[in-house]
Write a protein that holds these residues in place. Sequence first.
Motif, PDB file in Angstrom:
ATOM      1  N   HIS A 193       0.875  -1.180   0.000  1.00  0.00           N
ATOM      2  CA  HIS A 193       0.000   0.000   0.000  1.00  0.00           C
ATOM      3  C   HIS A 193       0.910   1.226   0.000  1.00  0.00           C
ATOM      4  CE1 HIS A 193      -3.338  -2.691   0.793  1.00  0.00           C
ATOM      5  NE2 HIS A 193      -2.681  -3.193   1.824  1.00  0.00           N
ATOM      6  N   ASP A 194       1.085   1.797  -1.171  1.00  0.00           N
ATOM      7  CA  ASP A 194       2.036   2.898  -1.347  1.00  0.00           C
ATOM      8  C   ASP A 194       1.318   4.072  -2.004  1.00  0.00           C
ATOM      9  OD1 ASP A 194       4.084   4.636  -2.042  1.00  0.00           O
ATOM     10  OD2 ASP A 194       5.491   3.039  -2.548  1.00  0.00           O
ATOM     11  N   LYS A 196       2.466   7.073  -2.585  1.00  0.00           N
ATOM     12  CA  LYS A 196       3.315   7.793  -3.536  1.00  0.00           C
ATOM     13  C   LYS A 196       3.326   7.128  -4.902  1.00  0.00           C
ATOM     14  CE  LYS A 196       6.467   9.972  -0.233  1.00  0.00           C
ATOM     15  NZ  LYS A 196       7.886  10.159   0.168  1.00  0.00           N
ATOM     16  N   ALA A 197       3.299   5.797  -4.918  1.00  0.00           N
ATOM     17  CA  ALA A 197       3.304   5.065  -6.181  1.00  0.00           C
ATOM     18  C   ALA A 197       1.890   4.763  -6.672  1.00  0.00           C
ATOM     19  CB  ALA A 197       4.072   3.754  -6.024  1.00  0.00           C
ATOM     20  N   HIS A 198       0.856   5.230  -5.928  1.00  0.00           N
ATOM     21  CA  HIS A 198      -0.542   4.981  -6.282  1.00  0.00           C
ATOM     22  C   HIS A 198      -0.787   3.491  -6.452  1.00  0.00           C
ATOM     23  CE1 HIS A 198      -1.520   9.289  -7.034  1.00  0.00           C
ATOM     24  NE2 HIS A 198      -0.245   9.340  -7.315  1.00  0.00           N
ATOM     25  N   LEU A 199      -0.374   2.723  -5.455  1.00  0.00           N
ATOM     26  CA  LEU A 199      -0.423   1.272  -5.588  1.00  0.00           C
ATOM     27  C   LEU A 199      -1.054   0.615  -4.363  1.00  0.00           C
ATOM     28  CD1 LEU A 199       0.471  -1.244  -7.228  1.00  0.00           C
ATOM     29  CD2 LEU A 199       2.615  -1.191  -5.938  1.00  0.00           C
ATOM     30  N   ASP A 200      -2.038  -0.246  -4.622  1.00  0.00           N
ATOM     31  CA  ASP A 200      -2.634  -1.106  -3.594  1.00  0.00           C
ATOM     32  C   ASP A 200      -2.680  -2.515  -4.165  1.00  0.00           C
ATOM     33  OD1 ASP A 200      -3.614   0.474  -1.184  1.00  0.00           O
ATOM     34  OD2 ASP A 200      -4.432   1.670  -2.832  1.00  0.00           O
ATOM     35  N   MET A 201      -1.927  -3.422  -3.552  1.00  0.00           N
ATOM     36  CA  MET A 201      -1.851  -4.797  -4.031  1.00  0.00           C
ATOM     37  C   MET A 201      -1.941  -5.761  -2.860  1.00  0.00           C
ATOM     38  SD  MET A 201       1.230  -4.742  -6.869  1.00  0.00           S
ATOM     39  CE  MET A 201       1.010  -6.504  -7.184  1.00  0.00           C
ATOM     40  N   ASP A 202      -2.649  -6.876  -3.094  1.00  0.00           N
ATOM     41  CA  ASP A 202      -2.661  -7.950  -2.119  1.00  0.00           C
ATOM     42  C   ASP A 202      -1.402  -8.785  -2.277  1.00  0.00           C
ATOM     43  OD1 ASP A 202      -5.193  -7.190  -1.195  1.00  0.00           O
ATOM     44  OD2 ASP A 202      -6.201  -8.390  -2.742  1.00  0.00           O
ATOM     45  N   ALA A 203      -1.085  -9.565  -1.261  1.00  0.00           N
ATOM     46  CA  ALA A 203       0.044 -10.484  -1.363  1.00  0.00           C
ATOM     47  C   ALA A 203      -0.336 -11.635  -2.302  1.00  0.00           C
ATOM     48  CB  ALA A 203       0.401 -11.017   0.018  1.00  0.00           C
ATOM     49  N   ARG A 218       7.782   1.215  -9.432  1.00  0.00           N
ATOM     50  CA  ARG A 218       8.202   2.459  -8.798  1.00  0.00           C
ATOM     51  C   ARG A 218       8.159   2.394  -7.275  1.00  0.00           C
ATOM     52  NH1 ARG A 218       5.984   6.854  -8.791  1.00  0.00           N
ATOM     53  NH2 ARG A 218       7.869   8.098  -8.916  1.00  0.00           N
ATOM     54  N   THR A 219       7.356   1.462  -6.719  1.00  0.00           N
ATOM     55  CA  THR A 219       7.171   1.451  -5.271  1.00  0.00           C
ATOM     56  C   THR A 219       8.491   1.222  -4.553  1.00  0.00           C
ATOM     57  OG1 THR A 219       5.858   0.543  -3.452  1.00  0.00           O
ATOM     58  CG2 THR A 219       6.665  -1.026  -5.092  1.00  0.00           C
ATOM     59  N   ARG A 220       8.601   1.838  -3.400  1.00  0.00           N
ATOM     60  CA  ARG A 220       9.855   1.770  -2.662  1.00  0.00           C
ATOM     61  C   ARG A 220       9.626   1.690  -1.155  1.00  0.00           C
ATOM     62  NH1 ARG A 220      14.626   6.421  -2.682  1.00  0.00           N
ATOM     63  NH2 ARG A 220      15.741   5.673  -0.860  1.00  0.00           N
ATOM     64  N   TYR A 221       8.984   2.699  -0.610  1.00  0.00           N
ATOM     65  CA  TYR A 221       8.933   2.849   0.845  1.00  0.00           C
ATOM     66  C   TYR A 221       8.036   1.818   1.534  1.00  0.00           C
ATOM     67  CZ  TYR A 221      11.174   7.263  -0.252  1.00  0.00           C
ATOM     68  OH  TYR A 221      12.039   8.206  -0.733  1.00  0.00           O
TER      69      TYR A 221
END
Length: 444
Positions: A193-194, A196-203, A218-221
Motif C-alpha cells: 500500500h504505497d 506515492k506510487a498509487h499502488l494497492d496490491m494484495d500479497a 516504482r514502489t519503494r517505501y
Amino acid sequence: MTRRGKVVAWTGGVVGVLLLGTAGTGVWVYQHLNGNIHGADVNGSLGADRPVNLSPGSKNILVVGSDSRAGTGGKYGSGLTTMQSDTLMLLHISADHKWATAVSFPRDSWVRIPACDKGDGGKSAPHHFKINEAYTIGGLGGDATKAAACSIKTVEKNTGLRIDHFVSLDFQGFKGMVNALGGIEVCPKQAIHDKKAHLDMDAGCQNITDEKALGYVRTRYSVGDGSDLGRIGRQQEFMKALAAKAQSKLTSPTDLYGFLDSATKSLTTDKDLAGVKPLYDLAATVKDIPSDRLTFLTVPTYGREADVPSDKANVVWMYPQAGELFSDLAHDREVGAAAKAKYAEAAKNPLTAHSVRVRVLNGTDTTGLAGVAAQKLRQLGFTVVATDNGRPTDTSVITYPSALKTQAEVLSGRLAGTKAEESAQAAPGVVTLTVGRDFAPDDY
C-alpha cells in the motif's frame, strides 16, 4: 534468457529481438517504427573535457528509466512537472563481445553533479546531490537531449568511464508495452500500500497491467527495507519477465505491432542508436554473450549517515571497491561473479570517509587554500586533523605511509581521481593531501 532478458529489455533491445517478426508486415511498418524513436544529438552539450576511451571496441551504454510527468495527468508526485530519472544503469559490452556487465546506480547516490546546460536556458553550478538530479537539471525545459547530456556528464565525472551511447525509456511507453502483452505476473510476498506510487496490491501472485504495473516498479517505501536497492532488484526482475513474455507471446502481427509501437514511442537514444537497425544490432550483440558471463550488480555503497549523521536518506559509493570496478571496466577487464561477491562482503564492514584522518597542506602561494580544501573534505565526511603549508606543487597529490594505503584510496576515489603515492616521509597515522595550483574546489 532469464539473465539476458534484463539487459535486452532495458537497452531497448527487446525491440530489436522482435523486429524479425515485422519482416512480412511491409515497409510502412518498418518506417513508422523507425520514426517513433527519438534521436538526441548530445555531443554539443557534453563539451571537450571527457574521459578517454581506454579500450577501443568496448561499449558503455547509459540506460535511463525516465518518469517524465508528461501525460500522467498530474500523478506520481504532486507538483512535479520536471523530467525525472527513476532508474540509471550502465551496460558495458566487452570489445570481443564475449562478456558484459550491467551496473545499477541507486538514485540516492550522493555524487558530484558537474556544471550542466539547464533546460531553461541557464547553466547549473557544480555541486553535490543525488545522482538522479542530473537528469532533472538538464530536462527543466522538457528537452530530453539536455537531460541525457547532464546525466552522461555526471556519470563520466564520477566514474571516469566514457559513455558511448544512451537509451531512455519513459513512463507511458512502459505501460503500453505491458498492456500489449496482456500484463505481467508478479508475486509479492506481502501486501503493498504505497500512496506515492498509487499502488494497492494484495500479497500473492497476480497479473498486473497499466497503472498498477507502473506503480509496482516504482514502489519503494512500502516494500522490504524501503531502500532504492530493493527497488532496483524488483525492476530488474520485472523487466526480465517482460522480455521473456514478449518473446514467447507476441506471435500475432497485431499484438506484435502494438508492443513495438509502444516500445519505440517510449525510446530516446543518441543519434547513432536512433533507428530499428542499430537497436537490433545491439540486441544481437547482447544475445550472443553466454549467460554465465553476463553479470548484474549495483555499484558498492554504504549509508551516507556513517559520514554525515544528519543524512539518513542517501548512500555514497564505497571505495576503494567502486574505484576498482570503474577501473576494470575502463580497461575492459571482466567483472564477474567473484567481484560481485567481493563487493558484497566488503559492504558488511565498509571503510567510511569519516574513519579516514586527513592532514591538508597548502602547496600554493594562495593564502587559505588548505582551509578551503579542509572544509570541502569535512562536508564529504572526512576527519580533518590539521592544516598547514607544504612544499610548492603544480599538481595536488595524496601521500600516505604504507599502513594507510586503503585509506588513501578512499580519499583518492572521492577527489576526482587525485593520485595517491606511498611515501617514507609521510606523516604517521594520517593521509596527507597537498593542494596544488590545479586545485579546483568544485571538483571536491
